[in-house]
Design a protein around this motif. Structure first.
Motif, mmCIF file in Angstrom:
data_model
loop_
_atom_site.group_PDB
_atom_site.id
_atom_site.type_symbol
_atom_site.label_atom_id
_atom_site.label_comp_id
_atom_site.label_asym_id
_atom_site.label_seq_id
_atom_site.Cartn_x
_atom_site.Cartn_y
_atom_site.Cartn_z
ATOM 1 N N GLY A 341 1.015 -1.043 -0.016
ATOM 2 C CA GLY A 341 0.315 -0.022 -0.203
ATOM 3 C C GLY A 341 0.769 1.297 0.262
ATOM 4 N N LEU A 342 0.269 2.594 -0.125
ATOM 5 C CA LEU A 342 0.561 3.767 -0.128
ATOM 6 C C LEU A 342 0.342 4.173 1.012
ATOM 7 C CD1 LEU A 342 0.672 5.302 -3.474
ATOM 8 C CD2 LEU A 342 2.440 4.124 -2.538
ATOM 9 N N VAL A 343 0.833 5.452 1.397
ATOM 10 C CA VAL A 343 0.843 5.829 2.915
ATOM 11 C C VAL A 343 0.793 7.279 2.270
ATOM 12 C CG1 VAL A 343 0.881 6.470 5.376
ATOM 13 C CG2 VAL A 343 1.039 4.026 4.762
ATOM 14 N N LYS A 344 -0.025 8.539 2.839
ATOM 15 C CA LYS A 344 0.171 9.817 2.740
ATOM 16 C C LYS A 344 0.184 10.191 3.924
ATOM 17 C CE LYS A 344 -2.179 12.075 -1.095
ATOM 18 N NZ LYS A 344 -3.467 12.498 -1.894
ATOM 19 N N TYR A 345 1.457 12.008 4.144
ATOM 20 C CA TYR A 345 1.221 12.611 5.094
ATOM 21 C C TYR A 345 1.581 14.238 4.902
ATOM 22 C CZ TYR A 345 2.412 8.619 8.184
ATOM 23 O OH TYR A 345 2.595 7.404 9.305
ATOM 24 N N ASP A 347 2.778 18.144 5.348
ATOM 25 C CA ASP A 347 3.664 18.586 6.073
ATOM 26 C C ASP A 347 3.851 19.215 7.016
ATOM 27 O OD1 ASP A 347 2.188 20.686 6.387
ATOM 28 O OD2 ASP A 347 3.153 22.284 5.167
ATOM 29 N N LYS A 348 2.848 18.838 8.470
ATOM 30 C CA LYS A 348 3.402 18.150 9.817
ATOM 31 C C LYS A 348 3.453 16.967 10.284
ATOM 32 C CE LYS A 348 2.782 22.881 10.110
ATOM 33 N NZ LYS A 348 2.308 22.995 8.257
ATOM 34 N N GLY A 349 3.662 16.048 9.368
ATOM 35 C CA GLY A 349 3.598 14.326 9.629
ATOM 36 C C GLY A 349 2.684 14.194 10.311
ATOM 37 N N GLN A 350 1.479 14.442 10.248
ATOM 38 C CA GLN A 350 0.033 14.143 9.924
ATOM 39 C C GLN A 350 -0.820 13.180 8.833
ATOM 40 O OE1 GLN A 350 -2.162 17.609 10.442
ATOM 41 N NE2 GLN A 350 -2.107 17.744 12.388
ATOM 42 N N LEU A 351 -1.229 11.771 9.422
ATOM 43 C CA LEU A 351 -1.099 10.625 8.407
ATOM 44 C C LEU A 351 -2.731 11.511 7.703
ATOM 45 C CD1 LEU A 351 -0.854 7.912 7.260
ATOM 46 C CD2 LEU A 351 -3.370 6.940 9.077
ATOM 47 N N LEU A 352 -2.776 11.349 6.308
ATOM 48 C CA LEU A 352 -3.734 11.922 5.610
ATOM 49 C C LEU A 352 -4.161 10.578 4.703
ATOM 50 C CD1 LEU A 352 -2.161 14.755 3.898
ATOM 51 C CD2 LEU A 352 -3.780 15.160 5.896
ATOM 52 N N GLU A 353 -3.955 9.771 4.296
ATOM 53 C CA GLU A 353 -4.506 8.733 3.579
ATOM 54 C C GLU A 353 -3.775 7.215 3.173
ATOM 55 O OE1 GLU A 353 -6.110 8.728 -1.358
ATOM 56 O OE2 GLU A 353 -4.468 10.414 0.238
ATOM 57 N N HIS A 354 -3.980 6.188 4.048
ATOM 58 C CA HIS A 354 -4.053 4.954 3.936
ATOM 59 C C HIS A 354 -4.610 4.066 2.713
ATOM 60 C CE1 HIS A 354 -2.448 0.574 4.726
ATOM 61 N NE2 HIS A 354 -1.609 0.949 4.334
#
Length: 385
Positions: A341-345, A347-354
């Motif tokens: 899978g892919l993960v997106k954070y 620029d503050k290091g907060q998880l946006l999407e998985h």
């Protein structure tokens, strides 16, 4: 009989379109997305000739440099097919409008061989592919491809560092390969590069470096990070067993050392170099607190300029793992979850999407930039198929 005014207007519009100055048509085409330009080759012979011109492709690439289109390419495990995702799209799903399918039929490999296919470099729209010691260059946007001749010393070696980059001073692409001989007691090492323009391999003498993960992971090949006209790897000096960043200068064609941060944990085996916000960066995985530290070298080759700019927690990810791949124009960071899978954070290091891609198992993925570029010419022969 009076002509309908709307029909008259349409005819006039067509005439005006056809009579646009050639220079204006060129400037419009240069600013279109690569995908659209490739389709427009079919409009007429003059457009085919124009779009196929290397100077047009170079001008398009330079104009797009400020706002490039970044893609993430997936190679499937068992089929000659890849999937590509537009990283500037809001969704990372393979079923979204941001995803397209690209064929890899030119490789002519049996299905069983695709599990051994890996992406080991990316530069100016081209991807460097490796499959069972065979090396290929491929532009997914145009289909241009070429197989690199085997190295004269490659029959008895194991590759542990790969690199691919562009030398602007000679308009040349270089494939870099570090390897060691399998059946020698003293672990003879080789560092060599292939010049597409010269169509020849050349070995660099006095190679003293090994993959920094050699003793832990069986020397899985590392892919170099391209920045500042140089390819970078983390490796250790074989005589001192001390880790360094080694940089292969694509213009000077020589190797130099760049120091790691003083506080870098040398015993850590889960780390990698990448480009973050236009700077040389190092991410380091910490299992004890489920975080990834992102180091940035604020002044190139100056050790004291290393700073930790971001700490990313991956505790919310089911796989309990995160390795960055690239950062988007808006500051978001995209990486893998170590599985499927892919993960997106942000620029503050907060998880946006998985996103998990269980329905589409892949063996390799890499980021590339869309381009119309072709390969250099050797004599009268163009290196493209």
């Amino acid at each position: 009989m009076m002509r309908n005014s709307s029909s008259t207007g349409l005819v006039n519009m067509k005439q005006k379109t056809l009579n646009l100055p050639e220079e204006l048509i060129i400037q419009i085409l240069l600013r279109l997305p690569v995908k659209s330009i490739v389709r427009f080759k079919c409009v007429c012979k003059s457009w085919l000739s124009l779009i196929s011109d290397p100077h047009f492709a170079e001008s398009n690439f330079k104009l797009a440099a400020n706002t490039p289109t970044y893609k993430l390419l997936f190679i499937a495990k068992s089929a000659p097919e890849t999937r590509s995702i537009d990283l500037d799209h809001d969704a990372m799903s393979l079923n979204s409008s941001a995803s397209t399918t690209v064929k890899l039929n030119f490789l002519q490999l049996p299905p069983s061989s695709y599990s051994s296919l890996g992406i080991v470099g990316s530069c100016r729209g081209f991807l460097l592919l490796n499959c069972n010691a065979n090396i290929f260059l491929w532009n997914p946007s145009t289909g241009v491809h070429n197989q690199i001749p085997c190295s004269p010393i490659a029959s008895n070696v194991h590759a542990y560092l790969y690199g691919f980059g562009y030398d602007p001073s000679q308009d040349d692409y270089l494939v870099v390969l570090a390897s060691y001989e399998r059946n020698t007691a003293d672990l003879l090492k080789h560092l060599e590069f292939f010049s597409l323009r010269a169509n020849v391999w050349k070995e660099i003498e006095d190679t003293h470096y090994m993959n920094a993960g050699f003793y832990w992971n069986g020397c899985d090949p590392r892919v170099g990070s391209l920045l500042n006209n140089a390819i970078h790897w983390v490796a250790f000096h074989h005589d001192t067993v001390v880790n360094h960043i080694i940089a292969f200068d694509l213009i000077e064609r020589r190797v130099s050392e760049i120091p790691l941060p003083d506080d870098f944990e040398h015993e850590s085996i889960d780390y990698e170099l990448w480009e973050f916000r236009g700077l040389l960066s190092l991410w380091v995985h910490h299992e004890e607190d489920d975080t990834v530290n992102i180091w940035v070298m604020e002044r190139y080759k100056v050790q004291s300029s290393w700073v930790i700019t971001l700490v990313v927690s991956f505790s919310e990810i089911p796989t309990q793992y995160f390795s960055p791949i690239c950062s988007r124009k808006n500051g978001d960071i995209v990486g893998t979850d170590g599985d499927k899978g892919l993960v997106k954070y942000n620029d503050k290091g907060q998880l946006l999407e998985h996103h998990s891609y269980d329905e589409y198992p892949y063996v390799s993925l890499a980021m590339y930039t869309e381009s119309l570029l072709s390969l250099p010419v050797v004599g009268d022969r163009e290196l493209a198929s």
